[in-house]
Design a protein around this motif. Structure first.
Motif, PDB file in Angstrom:
ATOM      1  N   GLU A 150     -18.729  -3.003  24.247  1.00 38.30           N
ATOM      2  CA  GLU A 150     -17.977  -4.226  24.495  1.00 38.30           C
ATOM      3  C   GLU A 150     -18.875  -5.462  24.486  1.00 38.30           C
ATOM      4  O   GLU A 150     -18.382  -6.573  24.605  1.00 38.30           O
ATOM      5  CB  GLU A 150     -17.259  -4.125  25.837  1.00 38.30           C
ATOM      6  N   THR A 151     -20.186  -5.283  24.414  1.00 37.77           N
ATOM      7  CA  THR A 151     -21.138  -6.400  24.428  1.00 37.77           C
ATOM      8  C   THR A 151     -21.780  -6.536  23.057  1.00 37.77           C
ATOM      9  O   THR A 151     -21.440  -5.813  22.108  1.00 37.77           O
ATOM     10  CB  THR A 151     -22.190  -6.157  25.509  1.00 37.77           C
ATOM     11  N   ASP A 152     -22.725  -7.451  22.973  1.00 39.44           N
ATOM     12  CA  ASP A 152     -23.389  -7.721  21.697  1.00 39.44           C
ATOM     13  C   ASP A 152     -24.603  -6.806  21.494  1.00 39.44           C
ATOM     14  O   ASP A 152     -25.670  -7.238  21.055  1.00 39.44           O
ATOM     15  CB  ASP A 152     -23.804  -9.186  21.598  1.00 39.44           C
ATOM     16  N   ILE A 153     -24.461  -5.553  21.820  1.00 35.94           N
ATOM     17  CA  ILE A 153     -25.524  -4.566  21.617  1.00 35.94           C
ATOM     18  C   ILE A 153     -25.528  -4.148  20.138  1.00 35.94           C
ATOM     19  O   ILE A 153     -24.499  -3.757  19.589  1.00 35.94           O
ATOM     20  CB  ILE A 153     -25.308  -3.331  22.518  1.00 35.94           C
ATOM     21  N   VAL A 154     -26.706  -4.214  19.502  1.00 38.37           N
ATOM     22  CA  VAL A 154     -26.801  -3.875  18.071  1.00 38.37           C
ATOM     23  C   VAL A 154     -27.276  -2.438  17.854  1.00 38.37           C
ATOM     24  O   VAL A 154     -27.152  -1.914  16.752  1.00 38.37           O
ATOM     25  CB  VAL A 154     -27.739  -4.854  17.341  1.00 38.37           C
ATOM     26  N   ALA A 155     -27.852  -1.810  18.861  1.00 44.52           N
ATOM     27  CA  ALA A 155     -28.321  -0.433  18.747  1.00 44.52           C
ATOM     28  C   ALA A 155     -28.462   0.136  20.153  1.00 44.52           C
ATOM     29  O   ALA A 155     -28.576  -0.619  21.129  1.00 44.52           O
ATOM     30  CB  ALA A 155     -29.651  -0.338  18.006  1.00 44.52           C
ATOM     31  N   ILE A 156     -28.459   1.454  20.247  1.00 40.61           N
ATOM     32  CA  ILE A 156     -28.590   2.131  21.533  1.00 40.61           C
ATOM     33  C   ILE A 156     -29.740   3.130  21.431  1.00 40.61           C
ATOM     34  O   ILE A 156     -29.780   3.955  20.504  1.00 40.61           O
ATOM     35  CB  ILE A 156     -27.292   2.865  21.927  1.00 40.61           C
ATOM     36  N   ILE A 157     -30.695   3.019  22.361  1.00 38.82           N
ATOM     37  CA  ILE A 157     -31.792   3.982  22.454  1.00 38.82           C
ATOM     38  C   ILE A 157     -31.334   5.096  23.381  1.00 38.82           C
ATOM     39  O   ILE A 157     -31.065   4.886  24.552  1.00 38.82           O
ATOM     40  CB  ILE A 157     -33.065   3.311  22.991  1.00 38.82           C
ATOM     41  N   GLY A 158     -31.272   6.285  22.858  1.00 40.26           N
ATOM     42  CA  GLY A 158     -30.750   7.409  23.608  1.00 40.26           C
ATOM     43  C   GLY A 158     -29.560   7.987  22.862  1.00 40.26           C
ATOM     44  O   GLY A 158     -29.320   7.676  21.683  1.00 40.26           O
ATOM     45  N   PRO A 159     -28.783   8.816  23.509  1.00 39.57           N
ATOM     46  CA  PRO A 159     -28.923   9.254  24.891  1.00 39.57           C
ATOM     47  C   PRO A 159     -29.958  10.362  25.024  1.00 39.57           C
ATOM     48  O   PRO A 159     -30.414  10.936  24.039  1.00 39.57           O
ATOM     49  CB  PRO A 159     -27.538   9.769  25.233  1.00 39.57           C
TER      50      PRO A 159
END
Length: 1474
Positions: A150-159
């Motif tokens: 829902e935010t302006d996150i461009v990538a996720i490290i994980g899980p």
């Protein structure tokens, strides 16, 4: 657009910041577009003002000039300053309070600070990582991932969890947000199902491959896998099963634990595991459950001797982070093996480790250390940063859009519309996958399957309070004690012999490798199926009630059980009704289906049964044989022909005629008893041949070869006669047993019935394998049925023969005398015990059976049950067979080879006599006439031919004396006069030694080959190296040459050194290119040669080129010195011309030898020295950890080569010295015979290679072995080969460029041969031997080319005996140490032919002149062949007169063709000859 950009850059950044602050929570606000729109309005107003004030061209030009100036200054940075956001947000999901999470949190924070502090990355954009704690709860992790969307996150490290990764990867795929996980190692998280999931750590796919290789290395068959029953555990164990199956191993039990298992659950599981047979346990769990398992296993006694525990990388990460653990915990895991993600040592890694303590203090975290997961977490942040930097540099923009698929259902309140799609997520994903950089874990890069390159693991052995590394595993080279980084520099080698690990201390504090399994302790007995036989009950006997089971097979089984190292409960279960023999095929099927745990009995090991069960080592041989009834027969009228087969009679008759013809040929020119009218001679040949059968021949043999042939033939006749007499005596005096059935082939061809034992495999074998109709096969029962059926015969309802296994037939014949076995066994089988597939009992029973065989118990059991007595008979029955040709083939072969050799010597001798005694004008006539005269010469008696030739020679001398009245009026001013071989007056000064005056001594050299050693024949002396002339030698006893006298001063005029002609590089350079281009093509293009070996060859080639240049420069310098020391000669082949009076420097081979030795010695610095040091260091290290056999295995190879290399150089150096001594002192031939033998001593004494020869395949059946060890005879052969090669080049000479030219051709052929052998072989020792040869041949070829440039026609220098001895010894050394002496002799084919052609003169059969040279005509410049036995003269006689240069070219072409013939011959005979 350009105008808008220009105005936008001039706006105040403060206005933009204020506008952004008004919308802090609005994600869809695009500040750039908003500011652009405002500036455009302002710009449009300004343009209107400009239009109102003025429309002049000057303002327009100024405006556009300003626009393009701004574009020029800021065009390259436009994207960075206008499209890069100030901050880019990246999410991170993992459990902060776990072994991996604690380390990862600190590592990620450190990486973010390092990235933001580096101005070369993200360039003005700040990286912000928002971390969420999933707290080991899969649901919380999924919810946190959805919140990120829902935010302006461009990538996720994980899980961190593979379970969470499986769930949120679907969301990531939909919203196009890349997931980059440093801890989710589940191998099923692949790119096909989850394209936006990226694993920045090694997959468990490789970890399980390492475990499988470990199991295979220790030869265990089955393992037990304990795992957590979730996606990570299940999929990891499934991958382990696949990898084990590739190695033909298996998981015998998959023991699953539920997530969050309690101690009670663990206890129940381990109790079940303890009751199983396998003792190899693979533990793939989380750290907290793993510690509980070890504690419980120790309580149950499962950490004792015999168990093997292999833990995946969860244990190594725990030990790396939390070590040292408390002593109680460490005590529970003693002897455990664990894997750890391998990270290469680097400066970046060491810097991060040194900073770790300070990083923990900054985070105010508890004290823990860095593990491999932390290193990968650190590199993951840098991976995302590099990808974002490339993303922004290529114009990427952070923008999101709504997904029409994400809408709440009616009445829903999940607000799915709040999640939006990252518009350029695919672009960012591509940048992540294409990123490559050097991180703290090493080279960080993805392969085509989106796995990190170069997967590798450390193998740890838990000992005491810590651990030690026992080796490494890599996908490149498997198991090794060498770090993967060093292995990547070498070619991949996954062979079994290359898989090595250090010694392991196993549970129970033992270093003995555990067996890996025990018999299951579940209280069950093995169900052993036993056939209830009806016949031949000595093998297996079962009582009617089934309680009493005994026999030969049963005793073998019980004896083997007693040898097992563990108790084995079992019980026998009879199979069959006892009225007929049961089907053994069905018994094997019952074992395969699990109805029986094993089968014990007289069960034959056949192919169909091995497909469904495993057999033990055979404990009895059981090939099929043919049993038939025999009838007594007496000899007949033609019995005298029976001792030999018709082939033997024919070969004997032909041999008689051949021997008679050979003796006639050898004796015809010498012995009057073999001369006379044709009819008489034919009768003599036949009479002599057949009279030798009875040793009644009356004709005497005169020639040595004839006597030798006759002695050998009489010995052959003696053997044949004795054998015939013995066999005929047996046939005439002994009664025999005969049968119409002579063998299995005869039986198949007939249509008579055949008997077999019911229930055995014989029926299927005869029908399916031999194609015999089943209607002809009759099943028989007890032995009485055998006798009855054979006595009745095929015509009375019986059988023609019985086909059965050998043990049954032997037992039958012990009581039946009227039957016999015909022929030999036509199958090779054995009896064994059957077990289910992959049963470890089969291996242990095989070991026990071998022990029984070795200690003699098996034979004692056999003697107990199976009687070895045979029935008695009142007649002595003996079956005599006709003797075949193969029994005497060796004798005929020896006799035939002797005949061929004798005929070869005879014809060579006759040809030489013909050339000597036949007038030259007659020999040069037409071919038909020459052929007629040659046959007439052969038919003529030898004594008459010699007398006629002597008379002709006397007449010629008388006529020459009549016409030489003015001969003594010649003056000594003409230099050519000094070379007249008939001028005896010029030799008066050295009358005591019969040598010419100083300055005019004819050069000579020794002729020696190994075959002349035992005879002591003197050798022919000839001018060396085409000098064929005189040279000066320093001596106080010789007469000085008269020098020109000055009229004024009455003093000798100074004699200046003649100028040396420049090298003939126009000929040498193309020649060198023709030789070297194929060589370098094979080395660098055609063959895949190891880089290290290719490097050494390149260094040797470079140094050889330097040797070529140095030799070119040194030869003119050395030429001036040898001229000053009066070492010069005149060219006899140019006598009478201006060139024949020029002083030619002699012995210039010393320059080539010196340069060669210097280059060969210096080459050791680049190739052998470092390897030797490594070998020495490795030896010191291995002496602490390895056994003596391991220590002195491969570690000493380089030292061994270094010793032989220097020994080879010593022999070459010795030969150079001896050659130069011969050039200066002109040694006698007897001394020359000994010198090369001494020169080979360093090589022979240092030689440590094999002394075996490979017997050609066609001769193995006669020799009896494929490899024959000659011992000291091999070294004697090496010495003789070196002596031959040394003298062969010295003999085959006499023309400008011939000595150096033939050396160049042979050296080039040797180079090509060595490269071909290296490229075609995978044996490292074999490759090293041929590389050794290359290192010695390359400088020889280069320096010889330099010498050839001066020695080519017309020669500027003479090579001398120094060079011929040096070149021959160098090539001999190369062939000996390269182990291709046979091929080398083929390369020396012209030299061998030259020796054979020279034999009559060398052995003084015909006179040998001092100089065996062609005649030179100074008027025409052509050479004419003489009668002397050299290839030089033979070529002139065969192809006619020609110039010296053309003759040399022809001989070198013949040399090259001989080398090509050698290559063709090796290719043609490959696979058949050897």
């Amino acid at each position: 657009m350009f105008l808008r950009i220009f105005i936008a850059r001039s706006c105040s950044s403060q206005e933009f910041s204020e506008e952004v602050e008004q919308h802090p929570n609005t994600r869809h606000l695009d500040p750039f577009r908003w500011k652009e729109r405002e500036i455009c309005l302002r710009f449009e107003g300004k343009v209107e003002i400009f239009q109102c004030k003025s429309h002049t061209m000057k303002l327009a030009l100024l405006l556009f000039l300003a626009i393009f100036l701004n574009l020029f200054l800021s065009g390259l940075n436009m994207n960075d300053s206008t499209m890069r956001p100030a901050t880019v947000h990246v999410g991170a999901i993992f459990s902060h309070n776990t072994t991996i999470g604690r380390v990862a949190k600190v590592a990620i924070d450190a990486a973010v600070r390092d990235v933001n502090a580096d101005p070369s990355i993200l360039r003005g954009t700040k990286l912000a990582v928002v971390m969420q704690d999933s707290n080991c709860n899969n649901l919380i992790g999924v919810v946190q991932a959805l919140q990120f969307m829902e935010t302006d996150i461009v990538a996720i490290i994980g899980p961190q969890s593979s379970v969470i990764a499986h769930v949120i990867s679907h969301v990531s795929n939909e919203l196009q947000v890349p997931l980059v996980s440093f801890a989710a190692t589940d191998p099923t998280l692949n790119s096909l199902q989850y394209p936006f999931f990226v694993r920045s750590i090694q997959s468990d796919h490789f970890q399980m491959a390492a475990v499988a290789d470990l199991v295979d290395h220790y030869q265990w068959n089955q393992v037990i896998a304990i795992f957590i029953d979730d996606d990570h555990g299940r999929n990891g164990v499934t991958s382990l099963g696949d990898k084990l199956a590739e190695k033909r191993h298996m998981i015998s039990c998959k023991a699953a634990l539920r997530p969050g298992a309690t101690s009670s659950d663990i206890m129940d599981l381990l109790v079940k595991v303890a009751l199983m047979g396998s003792r190899i346990i693979v533990l793939h769990v989380s750290p907290d459950i793993g510690i509980k398992i070890f504690s419980t296993a120790r309580y149950l006694g499962m950490m004792s001797n015999g168990y093997v525990w292999i833990a995946t990388d969860w244990l190594s990460s725990l030990l790396d982070s939390s070590a040292p653990l408390d002593a109680t915990t460490m005590e529970t895991m003693q002897g455990v093996l664990s894997l750890r993600q391998h990270t290469a040592d680097s400066k970046l890694k060491n810097m991060l480790i040194s900073r770790w303590s300070q990083l923990i203090k900054n985070e105010k975290a508890e004290n823990f250390k860095l593990n491999s997961y932390g290193l990968y977490a650190y590199d993951t942040v840098w991976l995302v940063s590099h990808a974002l930097d490339a993303f922004f540099s290529d114009g990427g923009r952070v923008s999101f859009s709504n997904d029409s698929n994400l809408l709440d259902t009616e009445g829903g309140s999940l607000h799915l519309e709040a999640m939006s799609v990252f518009d350029q997520g695919q672009v960012l994903l591509d940048k992540i996958l294409s990123t490559s950089f050097d991180g703290v874990t090493g080279k960080f890069q993805f392969d085509h399957e989106r796995n990190l390159i170069q997967p590798a693991y450390d193998l740890l052995n838990i000992i005491g309070t810590g651990w030690r590394t026992i080796g490494y595993w890599s996908n490149y080279s498997g198991l090794s004690i060498v770090s993967p980084e060093k292995l990547y520099e070498k070619p991949a080698n996954l062979s079994t012999s290359n898989q090595q690990l250090l010694n392991v201390i196993w549970p129970g504090d033992t270093m003995a490798k555990p067996r890996g399994w025990v018999f299951p302790n579940n209280g069950k007995e093995l169900r052993i199926g036993v056939p209830k036989r009806f016949s031949f009950r000595q093998f297996v006997s079962v009582s009617s009630d089934g309680n009493d089971i005994k026999g030969f097979c049963i005793d073998v089984f019980t004896a083997a059980v007693n040898l097992l190292p563990y108790p084995l409960p079992y019980r026998f279960l009879p199979y069959g009704n006892g009225h007929e023999n049961p089907s053994y095929a069905k018994l094997a099927e019952m074992v395969a289906l699990g109805e029986f745990d094993a089968a014990v009995g007289d069960m034959t090991i056949v192919t169909n049964r091995t497909k469904i069960v495993d057999f033990t080592q055979p404990y009895a041989e059981s090939g099929l044989v043919l049993l038939t009834a025999m009838k007594k027969t007496n000899s007949g009228a033609w019995s005298f022909l029976q001792p030999f087969t018709w082939e033997m009679w024919c070969v004997t008759a032909i041999s008689l005629l051949v021997i008679g013809a050979v003796i006639w040929i050898l004796e015809h020119r010498l012995n009057d008893e073999f001369r006379g009218p044709p009819r008489k001679q034919i009768v003599t040949v036949f009479w002599f041949s057949f009279s030798t059968l009875f040793f009644a021949h009356r004709e005497n043999t005169v020639s040595a070869t004839g006597r030798m042939i006759l002695i050998i033939w009489l010995f052959v006749v003696l053997i044949i006669q004795s054998s015939y007499t013995a066999n005929l005596t047996s046939i005439l005096t002994v009664q025999h047993l005969q049968s119409p059935v002579t063998g299995i082939d005869n039986l198949i061809a007939s249509d008579e019935p055949i008997g077999f034992q019911g229930g055995s495999f014989t029926e299927n074998y005869l029908a399916e394998e031999l194609g015999i109709s089943r209607s002809r096969l009759i099943a028989l029962g007890p032995p009485e049925d055998y006798a009855r059926a054979l006595e009745l015969g095929p015509n009375n309802g019986g059988v023609a023969a019985v086909v059965d296994e050998l043990p049954y037939i032997q037992l039958f014949l012990s009581t039946q005398c009227k039957f016999a076995v015909v022929g030999s066994e036509f199958t090779r089988n054995g009896w064994g015990f059957a077990f289910p597939r992959d049963s470890p009992l089969a291996v242990d029973f095989s070991t026990a059976i071998l022990t029984l065989s070795e200690n003699g118990d098996l034979q004692r059991i056999h003697d107990k049950w199976l009687s070895t007595d045979v029935c008695s008979s009142d007649i002595n029955e003996l079956d005599s067979e006709s003797l075949q040709i193969r029994s005497f083939l060796g004798l005929f072969l020896i006799c035939g080879m002797t005949c061929v050799l004798a005929l070869l010597i005879y014809f060579v001798t006759v040809i030489c006599q013909y050339l000597r005694h036949c007038p030259t004008e007659e020999a040069n006539s037409s071919a038909v006439g020459s052929l007629q005269r040659f046959f007439s010469f052969i038919d003529e008696k030898e004594e008459d031919a010699k007398n006629r030739s002597k008379r002709r020679r006397v007449q010629q001398e008388e006529s020459s004396v009549v016409g030489s009245g003015s001969l003594n009026t010649n003056t000594r001013s003409d230099p050519a006069q000094f070379f007249n071989p008939q001028d005896k007056t010029n030799w008066a000064a050295d009358a005591p030694t019969n040598r010419p005056p100083r300055g005019h001594l004819s050069l000579t050299s020794s002729l020696f080959v190994p075959f002349s050693l035992p005879f002591g024949f003197p050798t022919s002396r000839r001018p060396t190296a085409a000098a064929m002339a005189t040279r000066r030698k320093p001596s106080s006893k010789t007469v000085e040459v008269q020098q020109p006298i000055s009229a004024k001063e009455n003093k000798p005029l100074p004699v200046e050194d003649p100028p040396l002609a420049p090298p003939k590089l126009g000929i040498i350079v193309p020649t060198a290119a023709a030789f070297f281009l194929p060589f370098f093509y094979l080395v660098f293009v055609h063959y895949q040669i190891e880089p290290e070996l290719r490097r050494s060859i390149s260094i040797s080639a470079a140094m050889s080129f330097g040797a070529f240049v140095v030799a070119l420069r040194m030869i003119p310098v050395a030429a001036r010195y040898v001229l000053r020391r009066n070492l010069f000669g005149f060219d006899i082949n140019k006598k009478g011309t201006q060139q024949g009076s020029i002083k030619v420097p002699e012995s210039l081979g010393i320059v080539i030898g010196f340069v060669y030795l210097v280059v060969a010695i210096l080459f050791q610095h680049f190739n052998f020295t470092s390897d030797s040091n490594v070998s020495f260091t490795l030896g010191k290290f291995c002496s602490h950890f390895l056994s003596p056999c391991q220590l002195f295995g491969d570690g000493d190879q380089h030292g061994h080569w270094l010793v032989e290399y220097n020994a080879a150089l010593a022999s070459i150096c010795f030969m150079i010295l001896l050659g130069f001594v011969d050039d200066v002192l002109d040694l006698p031939w007897r001394v020359k015979l000994v010198l090369p033998s001494f020169a080979t001593l360093p090589l022979l004494m240092a030689y440590a290679g094999h002394t075996t020869i490979i017997i050609p395949k066609p001769l193995i059946q006669y020799v009896g072995v494929a490899v024959l060890d000659l011992g000291w005879i091999y070294k004697l052969y090496m010495g003789m080969l070196a002596v031959f090669c040394t003298n062969s080049i010295n003999i085959h000479a006499g023309l400008n460029g011939l000595e150096a030219g033939q050396t160049v051709v042979i050296s080039a052929a040797v180079l090509i041969h060595n490269v071909m052998q290296i490229g075609a072989s995978t044996d490292s020792e074999y490759q090293q031997a041929h590389a050794f040869s290359i290192y010695l041949v390359l400088p020889l070829l280069a320096t010889s080319l330099a010498l050839l440039s001066y020695n080519w026609y017309p020669s500027s220098v003479f090579v001398g005996d120094t060079y011929t001895y040096f070149a021959g010894m160098a090539l001999a050394v190369v062939g000996i140490l390269g182990h291709f002496s046979e091929t080398l002799l083929l390369f020396f084919l012209p030299q061998v032919l030259n020796f054979l052609y020279s034999c009559p003169q060398l052995f003084k059969i015909i006179p040998c002149p001092r100089h065996r040279l062609p005649k030179f005509d100074p008027q025409t410049g052509l050479l004419t062949g003489t009668k002397d036995g050299t290839l030089v003269n033979l070529f002139l006689r065969l192809f006619g007169r020609c110039t010296e240069k053309m003759l040399c070219i022809r001989l070198l072409i013949f040399q090259a063709l001989s080398c090509l013939f050698c290559f063709w011959l090796r290719h043609f005979l490959a696979g058949w000859y050897k």
